[in-house]
Design a protein around this motif. Structure first.
Motif, PDB file in Angstrom:
ATOM      1  N   LEU A 194       0.415  -6.979  -3.623  1.00 26.12           N
ATOM      2  CA  LEU A 194       0.550  -5.954  -2.586  1.00 26.12           C
ATOM      3  C   LEU A 194      -0.692  -5.084  -2.445  1.00 26.12           C
ATOM      4  CD1 LEU A 194       4.216  -4.747  -3.223  1.00 26.12           C
ATOM      5  CD2 LEU A 194       3.377  -5.830  -1.129  1.00 26.12           C
ATOM      6  N   ASP A 195      -1.585  -5.147  -3.428  1.00 23.82           N
ATOM      7  CA  ASP A 195      -2.767  -4.283  -3.432  1.00 23.82           C
ATOM      8  C   ASP A 195      -3.611  -4.410  -2.171  1.00 23.82           C
ATOM      9  OD1 ASP A 195      -2.480  -2.708  -5.611  1.00 23.82           O
ATOM     10  OD2 ASP A 195      -3.537  -4.044  -6.986  1.00 23.82           O
ATOM     11  N   ASN A 196      -3.706  -5.638  -1.644  1.00 24.37           N
ATOM     12  CA  ASN A 196      -4.558  -5.834  -0.461  1.00 24.37           C
ATOM     13  C   ASN A 196      -3.769  -5.834   0.845  1.00 24.37           C
ATOM     14  OD1 ASN A 196      -3.228  -8.224  -0.768  1.00 24.37           O
ATOM     15  ND2 ASN A 196      -5.031  -9.553  -0.578  1.00 24.37           N
ATOM     16  N   LYS A 197      -2.529  -5.356   0.785  1.00 27.14           N
ATOM     17  CA  LYS A 197      -1.705  -5.272   1.985  1.00 27.14           C
ATOM     18  C   LYS A 197      -1.750  -3.845   2.546  1.00 27.14           C
ATOM     19  CE  LYS A 197      -0.493  -9.511   1.828  1.00 27.14           C
ATOM     20  NZ  LYS A 197      -1.034 -10.439   2.858  1.00 27.14           N
ATOM     21  N   PRO A 198      -1.387  -3.676   3.825  1.00 33.85           N
ATOM     22  CA  PRO A 198      -1.397  -2.334   4.422  1.00 33.85           C
ATOM     23  C   PRO A 198      -0.554  -1.350   3.614  1.00 33.85           C
ATOM     24  CG  PRO A 198      -1.105  -3.999   6.113  1.00 33.85           C
ATOM     25  CD  PRO A 198      -1.002  -4.716   4.797  1.00 33.85           C
ATOM     26  N   LEU A 199      -0.989  -0.085   3.609  1.00 38.52           N
ATOM     27  CA  LEU A 199      -0.290   0.952   2.855  1.00 38.52           C
ATOM     28  C   LEU A 199       1.179   1.049   3.288  1.00 38.52           C
ATOM     29  CD1 LEU A 199      -0.400   3.371   0.882  1.00 38.52           C
ATOM     30  CD2 LEU A 199      -1.029   4.802   2.850  1.00 38.52           C
TER      31      LEU A 199
END
Length: 388
Positions: A194-199
């Motif tokens: 999830l780190d590189n997914k939208p906030l």
């Protein structure tokens, strides 16, 4: 006062006078019966009079069919007592499964055996309405029974039928197979993905895992429900999409509001997201679609995310990352299971999940609690070994 009148050919009319109206006219209750003789008819009169005096006598003045009763059930009962989702589900079941078979029946002619046969037929092959192969799930069959029972129960309360025939039909066991959940290791891997997914999405998924909230409850969260000082969030409403009506706000599934403490990491993310959402709100100005609400998970025009959109994104996310897929709702079960394994009391978990009472939690997570209990027993084993 009561009497019997011989109507010839084995017919007798039983009459019980209940009282008199303001003009002095007797108020009578009558019933025609078949009897061998006057003596038997008088016995029947005694029973008839007793039924009236105890309020057990039922008089079906209106020979109403199930189809005729159906719209009254919707307007005068279902709309006020059922959630929008449940109402929509029951209406679909009645229109597609129950009314075609039993709609022409008079309410008083529907017997327990009809409900038994209805449920039994649903267990056979070919009962799916989506065209897919296979049998209906136990939970789907149970929902069909509940819809039938709800209508008949209402007819009974309104004294249109003497008793609810669905009560005598044993409902199917609606327990589904044990839900899949993520382990601590899998949850750690999920957070890395999830780190590189939208906030927006990272915050939403972490909200689901840490609070155990349902899709509709997450979609309905507003910024006013957050207390950053105390680190809590208030869950008091849910969003439901009703066919033909669109997105609607409603109460939680159990009607039970709850306040849940959230981890600091999630609070930090929410503060950042709030700042971004406020900037969006200023830009769109009067174009806001829900001016009286400020949802946490909404588009730039303030429209809340649809609950089904959450599940759709979740499936795309797990599939594209080749990550073990479980239903989005199972993140709720993951939350509960992890807390149980960490030794959190079942009452606390029950409150966080918004269950009606702790027995619901025990029924759903009993197997997990049992496993945790076995693990707890090993601690005593180590104590005993030291003592020895």
């Amino acid at each position: 006062m009561a009497n019997v009148e011989d109507r010839k050919n084995g017919s007798y009319r039983l009459t019980v006078i209940l009282g008199y109206d303001d003009k002095g006219t007797p108020i009578r209750e009558r019933k025609t019966v078949k009897a061998k003789n006057m003596k038997e008819a008088k016995k029947m009169l005694t029973v008839f009079e007793a039924e009236i005096l105890t309020g057990k006598f039922f008089k079906a003045e209106d020979k109403m069919t199930l189809t005729a009763f159906y719209p009254q059930w919707i307007e005068k009962h279902a709309k006020d007592t059922l959630s929008p989702d449940t109402l929509q589900n029951y209406v679909s079941i009645l229109n597609n499964r129950i009314l075609p078979k039993y709609g022409h029946f008079k309410l008083e002619d529907i017997k327990t055996i009809h409900v038994v046969n209805f449920v039994n037929d649903l267990k056979k092959d070919g009962q799916r309405l989506d065209g897919k192969k296979g049998k209906l799930s136990a939970s789907s069959i149970l929902n069909c029974y509940k819809a039938f029972n709800n209508v008949l129960s209402c007819a009974h309360r309104w004294k249109l039928i003497k008793e609810n025939p669905a009560i005598g039909a044993k409902p199917p066991n609606g327990k589904s197979k044990k839900s899949e959940v993520y382990s601590k290791e899998e949850l750690s891997e999920l957070l890395n993905l999830l780190d590189n997914k939208p906030l927006f999405w990272k915050t939403l998924i972490m909200m689901a895992v840490s609070t155990g909230a349902r899709e509709g409850e997450i979609a309905a969260l507003e910024w006013k429900h957050l207390n950053f000082e105390k680190g809590t969030i208030r869950i008091e409403q849910a969003i439901s999409e009703i066919k033909g009506e669109g997105v609607k706000l409603k109460g939680t599934k159990t009607g039970k509001d709850r306040t849940v403490t959230v981890p600091d990491t999630l609070l930090t993310m929410l503060k950042t997201l709030e700042r971004l959402r406020k900037e969006e709100k200023l830009k769109v100005g009067e174009l806001l679609e829900w001016p009286d609400h400020f949802f946490i998970f909404a588009n730039e025009f303030g429209k809340p995310i649809r609950p089904d959109s959450i599940g759709q994104w979740w499936r795309r996310f797990t599939t594209s990352n080749q990550f073990k897929h479980i239903r989005f709702h199972d993140l709720r079960h993951t939350s509960a299971t992890l807390l149980i394994n960490e030794g959190v009391h079942a009452k606390v978990i029950s409150e966080r999940l918004g269950h009606a009472d702790i027995s619901t939690t025990m029924n759903i997570y009993g197997h997990v609690l049992e496993e945790a209990d076995k693990t707890a027993a090993t601690h005593f084993e180590s104590f005993f070994e030291k003592k020895a």
